[in-house]
Design a protein around this motif. Sequence first.
Motif, short mmCIF file in Angstrom:
data_model
loop_
_atom_site.label_atom_id
_atom_site.label_comp_id
_atom_site.label_asym_id
_atom_site.label_seq_id
_atom_site.Cartn_x
_atom_site.Cartn_y
_atom_site.Cartn_z
N LEU A 77 36.56 36.19 45.87
CA LEU A 77 36.92 34.86 45.37
C LEU A 77 35.67 34.03 45.10
CD1 LEU A 77 39.79 32.64 46.61
CD2 LEU A 77 37.50 31.68 46.49
N ALA A 78 34.69 34.11 46.04
CA ALA A 78 33.44 33.37 45.83
C ALA A 78 32.72 33.86 44.58
CB ALA A 78 32.56 33.51 47.07
N TYR A 79 32.65 35.18 44.41
CA TYR A 79 32.01 35.73 43.22
C TYR A 79 32.74 35.29 41.95
CZ TYR A 79 28.99 38.92 45.87
OH TYR A 79 28.04 39.45 46.69
N TYR A 80 34.06 35.25 42.01
CA TYR A 80 34.84 34.86 40.83
C TYR A 80 34.47 33.45 40.38
CZ TYR A 80 38.83 33.52 37.93
OH TYR A 80 39.62 33.08 36.91
N TYR A 81 34.43 32.51 41.32
CA TYR A 81 34.14 31.13 40.94
C TYR A 81 32.66 30.91 40.63
CZ TYR A 81 38.93 29.88 41.92
OH TYR A 81 40.30 29.80 41.86
N LEU A 82 31.81 31.85 41.03
CA LEU A 82 30.41 31.83 40.59
C LEU A 82 30.25 32.50 39.23
CD1 LEU A 82 28.68 32.70 43.97
CD2 LEU A 82 28.25 30.64 42.63
N GLU A 83 31.38 32.98 38.69
CA GLU A 83 31.42 33.68 37.41
C GLU A 83 30.62 34.98 37.45
OE1 GLU A 83 30.43 31.03 34.22
OE2 GLU A 83 32.04 29.61 34.71
N GLN A 84 30.56 35.57 38.63
CA GLN A 84 29.96 36.89 38.78
C GLN A 84 31.10 37.92 38.75
OE1 GLN A 84 26.59 36.90 38.72
NE2 GLN A 84 26.90 34.70 38.51
N TYR A 85 31.62 38.15 37.56
CA TYR A 85 32.88 38.87 37.44
C TYR A 85 32.77 40.36 37.80
CZ TYR A 85 34.26 34.56 35.13
OH TYR A 85 34.50 33.25 34.84
N ALA A 86 31.63 40.98 37.53
CA ALA A 86 31.49 42.39 37.90
C ALA A 86 31.53 42.55 39.42
CB ALA A 86 30.18 42.95 37.35
N HIS A 87 30.85 41.63 40.13
CA HIS A 87 30.87 41.68 41.58
C HIS A 87 32.27 41.38 42.11
CE1 HIS A 87 26.74 41.88 40.82
NE2 HIS A 87 26.37 40.64 41.06
N ALA A 88 32.90 40.37 41.51
CA ALA A 88 34.25 39.99 41.93
C ALA A 88 35.23 41.14 41.72
CB ALA A 88 34.72 38.75 41.16
N LEU A 89 35.10 41.83 40.58
CA LEU A 89 36.00 42.93 40.28
C LEU A 89 35.92 44.01 41.35
CD1 LEU A 89 37.98 44.32 38.32
CD2 LEU A 89 35.98 45.31 37.16
N GLN A 90 34.70 44.39 41.73
CA GLN A 90 34.55 45.44 42.73
C GLN A 90 35.11 45.01 44.08
OE1 GLN A 90 31.36 48.00 42.94
NE2 GLN A 90 31.03 48.12 40.75
N ALA A 91 34.90 43.73 44.43
CA ALA A 91 35.42 43.24 45.71
C ALA A 91 36.94 43.26 45.72
CB ALA A 91 34.89 41.83 45.98
N PHE A 92 37.57 42.77 44.65
CA PHE A 92 39.03 42.74 44.61
C PHE A 92 39.63 44.14 44.46
CE2 PHE A 92 38.56 38.15 43.69
CZ PHE A 92 39.48 37.67 44.60
N GLU A 93 38.94 45.02 43.75
CA GLU A 93 39.43 46.40 43.67
C GLU A 93 39.43 47.06 45.05
OE1 GLU A 93 38.49 47.79 39.08
OE2 GLU A 93 37.01 48.21 40.65
N ARG A 94 38.40 46.78 45.83
CA ARG A 94 38.35 47.33 47.19
C ARG A 94 39.42 46.70 48.06
NH1 ARG A 94 38.22 51.41 50.39
NH2 ARG A 94 37.15 51.07 52.37
N ALA A 95 39.66 45.40 47.91
CA ALA A 95 40.74 44.74 48.65
C ALA A 95 42.08 45.36 48.30
CB ALA A 95 40.74 43.23 48.34
N ASP A 96 42.27 45.69 47.02
CA ASP A 96 43.52 46.30 46.58
C ASP A 96 43.68 47.71 47.16
OD1 ASP A 96 45.95 46.38 45.02
OD2 ASP A 96 44.90 47.68 43.61
N GLU A 97 42.59 48.45 47.26
CA GLU A 97 42.65 49.78 47.87
C GLU A 97 43.08 49.70 49.33
OE1 GLU A 97 38.87 51.63 47.44
OE2 GLU A 97 38.90 51.60 45.25
#
Length: 319
Positions: A77-97
Amino acid sequence: MRDDLLVQLQEWHEEDEFQEIVDAIQAIPVEERDYELVNHLGRALNNLEQYEEAVEQFLTVAKEGTGDPLWHYRIGLAYYYLEQYAHALQAFERADELDPEDEDTLEFLGWIRSKMEEPSESAEKPVDTVPSVSEISIAPVRASHLEAMGFWNDSAEAADQYVLAPPTDGQIESMEEQLVFKLPTSYINMMKLHNGGVPHYRYYPVSQVEAAKKVRVEIKGILGIGREKAHSLGGQAGSRYIIEQGGYPEIGVVLCECPSDSEIVMLDYRESGNAGEPEVVHVDKKEGCKITWLAPNFETFIQGLVNEENQPANLQGAL
């Protein structure tokens, strides 16, 4: 006492009293803050829109958060609002796993993928970023990109002691044979752009559970691939020399020298094996060669380096 504090923190969260949470936890000495308290602090910082500070806090408990979907969600979420979308994507994909079909996670994944499909208006501009905890490869990019972002301190002294010409594939293979360890691909790619040197960003926060006397580690320089300079992996004052002469543990490869002659940062192959992806650790000879875990891999370590003002390296596009 601690249970009462946790109850109070949750009450403040429900009442949107986020600054109260931050003030209460920051009043506790760093070495006494456990995983749960740091997560409360990071969540409150997110809610106060202090996203860089939130990422920094979450990273101090990265090791404990590896299998926690909520930790990945919050740092994502922090990465998302920092507009670091590649980092955010990996974090959320891991959360989803770890927690499949969580609706909030899936919603963020949809938003992120949509954002990443949009053409960037600042593709040629360096963007402020924060250290990533995800396993992101350092892609080959122009050497000028890193230089423009001011990661390296290319003083005459630094260049003379550390910096070598980009390594060839043959030199890399030869060095791996000498060291008996396979070097991380991300490290090799970075050295092909700038082979060793002194970074402006020389401090790395120590994981919360590992911290005793130190809350961050300082490095002096990063050893490059080669033998020509004394301060290179195969040089006269390189990895093997430092380990053998200094009596350091035989766990891998010396990556960084530190200002203190009794401290080094190493690639640690104990878990991965000689051909695997090493972790990054700090070794302190004065403390009986105490090994302190720093990062799960080289790229996370590099992205986690900050300068004296605690500002992260601007590595968008290079990491």
